[in-house]
Design a protein around this motif. Structure first.
Motif, PDB file in Angstrom:
ATOM      1  N   LEU A   6      -6.862   8.898  12.960  1.00 58.64           N
ATOM      2  CA  LEU A   6      -6.867  10.330  13.259  1.00 58.64           C
ATOM      3  C   LEU A   6      -8.287  10.730  13.627  1.00 58.64           C
ATOM      4  N   ARG A   7      -8.436  11.385  14.773  1.00 54.23           N
ATOM      5  CA  ARG A   7      -9.747  11.795  15.249  1.00 54.23           C
ATOM      6  C   ARG A   7      -9.734  13.285  15.574  1.00 54.23           C
ATOM      7  N   ARG A  21       0.854  -1.186   0.000  1.00 51.70           N
ATOM      8  CA  ARG A  21       0.000   0.000   0.000  1.00 51.70           C
ATOM      9  C   ARG A  21       0.888   1.233   0.000  1.00 51.70           C
ATOM     10  N   LEU A  22       0.583   2.162  -0.880  1.00 54.60           N
ATOM     11  CA  LEU A  22       1.274   3.449  -0.863  1.00 54.60           C
ATOM     12  C   LEU A  22       0.746   4.264   0.318  1.00 54.60           C
ATOM     13  N   ALA A  23       1.644   4.914   1.041  1.00 53.30           N
ATOM     14  CA  ALA A  23       1.255   5.715   2.194  1.00 53.30           C
ATOM     15  C   ALA A  23       2.266   6.838   2.380  1.00 53.30           C
ATOM     16  N   VAL A  24       1.853   7.862   3.109  1.00 53.14           N
ATOM     17  CA  VAL A  24       2.770   8.936   3.475  1.00 53.14           C
ATOM     18  C   VAL A  24       3.494   8.500   4.741  1.00 53.14           C
ATOM     19  N   LYS A  25       4.804   8.456   4.669  1.00 58.47           N
ATOM     20  CA  LYS A  25       5.608   8.031   5.817  1.00 58.47           C
ATOM     21  C   LYS A  25       6.023   9.219   6.675  1.00 58.47           C
ATOM     22  N   PHE A  26       6.399  10.312   6.036  1.00 58.12           N
ATOM     23  CA  PHE A  26       6.815  11.519   6.749  1.00 58.12           C
ATOM     24  C   PHE A  26       5.871  12.658   6.364  1.00 58.12           C
ATOM     25  N   TYR A  27       4.962  13.000   7.263  1.00 52.69           N
ATOM     26  CA  TYR A  27       3.990  14.055   6.989  1.00 52.69           C
ATOM     27  C   TYR A  27       4.659  15.419   7.158  1.00 52.69           C
ATOM     28  N   PRO A  63      -4.108  17.266  16.742  1.00 48.36           N
ATOM     29  CA  PRO A  63      -2.978  16.844  17.589  1.00 48.36           C
ATOM     30  C   PRO A  63      -2.176  15.665  17.055  1.00 48.36           C
ATOM     31  N   LEU A  64      -2.816  14.651  16.494  1.00 50.77           N
ATOM     32  CA  LEU A  64      -2.101  13.456  16.042  1.00 50.77           C
ATOM     33  C   LEU A  64      -1.879  13.440  14.531  1.00 50.77           C
ATOM     34  N   TYR A  65      -1.885  14.604  13.911  1.00 52.47           N
ATOM     35  CA  TYR A  65      -1.620  14.690  12.469  1.00 52.47           C
ATOM     36  C   TYR A  65      -0.236  14.125  12.165  1.00 52.47           C
ATOM     37  N   GLY A  66      -0.188  13.147  11.265  1.00 50.71           N
ATOM     38  CA  GLY A  66       1.080  12.582  10.815  1.00 50.71           C
ATOM     39  C   GLY A  66       1.816  11.743  11.833  1.00 50.71           C
TER      40      GLY A  66
END
Length: 346
Positions: A132-133, A97-103, A210-213
């Motif tokens: 993420l909530r 799966r492609l994903a963002v590793k470093f936001y 708060p928990l972005y990335g």
């Protein structure tokens, strides 16, 4: 009969392998839920696969991204970019799966619109999958920008829960009638924004969550209380029951290490503490502890270092479980020359 079928299947596999010339096919799930197939030589590394995926999507800033695969029940294991894929995947099929590793902490600094679009898809996936909530107000603001980016200036019919679910604008569990009405009202205020502008506004609001990335890891503190360690661009935070209990910026951390199930942070002396502080956390397994250590070191290298550095093995100790990190360029290198090829910058 069974022997004949087995022989026939074996002959077909041989013909397929010979015709492909040692090639392997990898199925890649993209951030929008679509799938693509990538053909690679069996000796190719994870970096070769990531480069091909980025090329197919015309992504210039590919160093923010990584590839996830499932390993021993854990669905979020990063593919080692420096390791041969044939050693990562013992059996077929090869699914990633492609994903963002470093936001990126500041999405507005991204140079490529395509990278910004993929980042917005990643945040939407994090929200949809529950990693993420946020509050209902934030859900409404974010969903309104998604509607503007996807639908444009449509003012005839109000937005419904079904439409917002199809757009993956917000999780279905939060789409009450009142929230859908709020989303529709906010959406109509964005009239005239282009998709690129709406996506940027979406990310500018999402980065405040708060928990972005953050990469989340379940652990226990010194009092054997369940906590969550969140690793992100700014450092490492400790959460208990969804509340942030402590935060350690990268500048305060001097050493990150692990030994079996014990994960240790060494902190610089503060104004009121003349000596270094050492904190230890217990992980459920050695594999989980190493995963947390690797995640921490890679984030520190990417966001804090000027260039990539190797992680040396302690002299005199056996090399079981090599401590290898999977990071090709740092954020500073990426910003300095976005268009430079990865092979030349690594």
């Amino acid at each position: 009969m069974r022997e004949s079928l087995r022989r026939l299947a074996s002959e077909e596999d041989c013909e397929r392998g010979a015709s492909a010339g040692g090639m392997r096919r990898v199925r890649v799930e993209l951030l929008d839920g679509e799938f693509i197939n990538v053909d690679l030589h069996r000796k190719a590394k994870g970096s070769d696969l990531l480069d091909k995926v980025c090329q197919s999507l015309d992504l210039v800033e590919g160093d923010y991204f990584g590839l996830l695969h499932q390993q021993r029940g854990d669905p979020r294991v990063w593919v080692d970019l420096n390791r041969r894929l044939s050693k990562t995947f013992r059996n077929e099929p090869w699914d990633v799966r492609l994903a963002v590793k470093f936001y990126p902490p500041e999405p507005s600094e991204l140079q490529d619109d395509g990278t910004r679009y993929q980042l917005s898809l990643a945040v939407r996936r994090d929200l949809m999958e529950g990693r993420l909530r946020c509050s209902d107000i934030t859900y409404a603001v974010l969903a309104s920008y998604i509607a503007q980016a996807e639908l444009g200036d449509l003012t005839t019919t109000p937005l419904t829960a079904a439409t917002l679910t199809d757009l993956r604008a917000a999780p279905p569990r939060v789409l009450t009638a009142a929230l859908c009405e709020d989303i529709d009202q906010l959406y109509r205020r964005h009239q005239g924004q282009t998709p690129a502008q709406a996506e940027l506004n979406y990310l500018e609001n999402a980065k405040k969550i708060p928990l972005y990335g953050a990469e989340l890891h379940c652990a226990k503190d010194s009092e054997d209380v369940d906590i969550v360690l969140a690793v992100c661009a700014n450092g490492i935070s400790v959460y208990r029951d969804g509340v942030q209990m402590n935060r350690f910026p990268w500048a305060k951390i001097t050493k990150i290490s692990y030994n079996k199930r014990l994960y240790t942070l060494k902190l610089r002396p503060s104004e009121f503490e003349p000596f270094e502080t050492q904190l230890a956390f217990k992980l459920p397994a050695t594999r989980a502890c190493k995963k947390l250590w690797k995640c921490s070191v890679e984030h520190h290298i990417f966001f804090r270092r000027e260039s990539v550095v190797g992680v040396c093995r302690v002299a005199g100790l056996p090399a079981f479980g090599t401590r290898r990190v999977s990071c090709r360029r740092t954020l500073r290198q990426l910003r300095a020359n976005t268009t430079q090829p990865v092979s030349a910058a690594a």
